[in-house]
Design an enzyme around this catalytic site. Structure first.
Site, mmCIF file in Angstrom:
data_model
loop_
_atom_site.group_PDB
_atom_site.id
_atom_site.type_symbol
_atom_site.label_atom_id
_atom_site.label_comp_id
_atom_site.label_asym_id
_atom_site.label_seq_id
_atom_site.Cartn_x
_atom_site.Cartn_y
_atom_site.Cartn_z
ATOM 1 N N HIS A 167 41.762 45.228 37.119
ATOM 2 C CA HIS A 167 40.620 45.253 36.106
ATOM 3 C C HIS A 167 40.896 46.088 35.049
ATOM 4 O O HIS A 167 41.487 47.110 35.423
ATOM 5 C CB HIS A 167 39.235 45.742 36.782
ATOM 6 C CG HIS A 167 38.765 45.099 37.882
ATOM 7 N ND1 HIS A 167 39.362 45.052 39.453
ATOM 8 C CD2 HIS A 167 37.904 44.070 37.970
ATOM 9 C CE1 HIS A 167 38.546 44.440 40.127
ATOM 10 N NE2 HIS A 167 37.734 43.722 39.260
ATOM 11 N N ASP A 181 40.517 49.793 36.061
ATOM 12 C CA ASP A 181 41.601 50.106 37.404
ATOM 13 C C ASP A 181 42.510 50.831 36.767
ATOM 14 O O ASP A 181 43.196 51.828 37.114
ATOM 15 C CB ASP A 181 41.921 48.896 38.277
ATOM 16 C CG ASP A 181 40.965 48.209 38.929
ATOM 17 O OD1 ASP A 181 39.770 48.574 38.977
ATOM 18 O OD2 ASP A 181 41.215 46.872 38.911
HETATM 19 C C1 XLS Z 1 34.648 41.421 44.674
HETATM 20 C C2 XLS Z 1 35.606 40.639 44.156
HETATM 21 C C3 XLS Z 1 36.383 41.054 42.781
HETATM 22 C C4 XLS Z 1 37.255 40.397 42.082
HETATM 23 C C5 XLS Z 1 37.660 40.838 40.807
HETATM 24 O O1 XLS Z 1 34.057 41.031 45.584
HETATM 25 O O2 XLS Z 1 36.473 39.992 44.993
HETATM 26 O O3 XLS Z 1 37.363 42.226 43.362
HETATM 27 O O4 XLS Z 1 38.377 39.818 42.589
HETATM 28 O O5 XLS Z 1 36.831 41.028 39.742
#
Ligand code: XLS
Ligand code: NI
Ligand code: NI
Length: 448
Positions: free
Chosen positions: A111, A114
């Site tokens: 993200h 991140d």
């Molecule tokens: C959350 C999601 C997230 C997505 C990316 O539950 O799995 O991590 O994979 O935003």
């Protein structure tokens, strides 16, 4: 693949993880994942396309609602002064590339928030992301590690408490657009193969304050505009939507694969979008992982996989690392039958347990997940080669291949004719589904 060497080594004591086979007792070695082993004309590495999730692995400290983090990351420590956010982000990037290269994974996912810190203003946040993107690009070049997908975090900041693309406040929706635009730019710059939308808080808690029709339309408009921008910006990859039925909101609009596929078709987005299926989200929706994969495969929309698992005794998104080989066999049978993952991959959207605090634990967790899918691939391949499943399935539907059954599938019967066919019959066959036999065969092949 080259081992990444930053200014400092973070995962000391761990070297490159190698395939040692089933007889090895080395916890830091692959037992099944042999990247160069050829299956169906492709290497295991090419089939499985493993990716590490930046958020869990390098941002997740183990904090839960009952207590703070249990892991202190060395890339965030500083003895004298408090380290500024950009320095931390740079160190984290070094640590991440050291980890990817030691683990020998070909891909990673992130993200925006991140990899780069949120600043006071949106503009400064975008500048931060651009700087870190440039640095990530250098490290990708040095190591050969690639970006499977990028995404924008449209759920952590308080302004997204009512959603982003479905927010009742237009200015907040627009702020989401500025973030997605920057995250798409970063993904293009890093030659990411996919771009993901997980509808973080796109949903609602109560209908009493929600105009669901407008929110869904806004989400469709937002996605169409993002798609158009992405294509203009040179993004050639696949846009992916990741379904999840609940958590954080009570009613998430992207409930499950069938709901998302219906939505994409309703708004004519199905040519640019596919789905990213997460195992634990499937079980949260009351489905099995394989059900969700098969729904996508049948619609030709299986894009990528977030590989993890839930806990059978509770209903949360526990995001544990996958270890159950029976399940990976079933999943890989669907994937192989669908012709593979294409430009998608197996991204470990999984986190260590809160009390797993050794440096080695992050490696061991990924090794376990990679081995579980590697063995799943091998067993799925031999099951498919044996034709047991395809033979039983094809016999089960054989009545549609001849006579009136065939006519029916060709649309050559009307409803009255269909009803009349039944009237001529005296008995109706009870054909066993043989589920137990098929389950037993999987167990047998696990050890073949
Ligand atoms: C959350 C999601 C997230 C997505 C990316 O539950 O799995 O991590 O994979 O935003
Ligand atoms: Ni996910
Ligand atoms: Ni999840």
């Amino acid at each position: 693949m080259a081992l990444f060497k930053g200014n400092r080594e973070y995962f000391t004591g761990v070297n490159e993880i190698k395939f040692e086979g089933l007889e090895s007792d080395n916890p830091l070695a692959f037992k099944f994942y042999n990247p160069t082993k050829i299956i169906r004309g492709k290497s295991m590495k090419e089939h499985l396309r493993f990716a590490v999730a930046y958020w869990h692995s390098f941002c997740g400290t183990g904090a839960d609602p009952f207590g703070g983090g249990t892991r202190t990351f060395p890339w965030e420590q500083n003895n004298e002064t408090k380290m500024d956010a950009m320095t931390t982000a740079m160190n984290k990037l070094d640590a991440a590339f050291e980890f990817f290269s030691k683990l020998s994974v070909p891909y990673y996912c992130f993200h925006d928030r991140d990899i780069s810190p949120e600043a006071e203003t949106l503009k400064d946040s975008i500048n931060n992301l651009e700087k870190i993107t440039g640095e990530a690009k250098l490290r990708q070049k040095e190591t050969g590690i690639k970006l499977l997908w990028g995404t924008a975090n449209l759920f952590s900041h308080p302004r997204f408490m009512n959603g982003a693309a479905t927010n009742p406040e237009f200015k907040i929706l627009a702020s989401g657009a500025s973030q997605v635009k920057a995250a798409i730019d970063a993904t293009v710059e890093l030659e990411g193969e996919n771009y993901v939308f997980w509808g973080g808080r796109e949903g609602y808690g109560s209908l009493l304050n929600t105009d669901m029709a407008l929110e869904r339309e806004n989400m469709a408009r937002f996605l169409s505009m993002a798609r158009d921008y992405g294509r203009k910006a040179g993004f050639k990859g696949t846009f992916l939507i990741e379904p999840k039925p609940m958590e954080p909101t009570k009613h998430q609009y992207d409930f499950d694969a069938a709901t998302v596929i219906g939505f994409l078709k309703e708004y004519d987005l199905h040519r640019d979008f596919k789905l990213n299926i997460e195992a634990n989200h499937a079980t949260l929706a009351g489905h099995s992982f394989t059900h969700e994969l098969q729904v996508c495969a049948d619609a030709n929309m299986l894009g990528s996989i977030d590989a993890n698992r839930g806990d059978a005794q509770n209903g949360w998104d526990t995001d544990q690392f996958p270890v159950d080989i029976y399940q990976t066999v079933e999943a890989m049978m669907v994937v192989l039958n669908a012709g593979g993952l294409g430009s998608g991959g197996l991204n470990f959207d999984a986190k260590l347990r809160r009390n797993s605090t050794d440096t080695e634990d992050l490696f061991i967790a990924h090794i376990g997940g990679m081995d579980a899918f590697a063995r799943g691939l091998e067993v799925a391949d031999s099951l498919l080669n044996s034709n047991v499943f395809s033979t039983i399935k094809s016999n089960r539907y054989s009545s549609y291949k001849i006579g009136d059954g065939l006519k029916f599938t060709k649309g050559e019967l009307d409803f009255e004719q269909l009803a009349t066919i039944a009237l001529k019959e005296k008995t109706f066959p009870l054909v066993s589904g043989r589920q137990e036999l098929l389950e037993n065969i999987i167990n047998q092949y696990l050890f073949r």
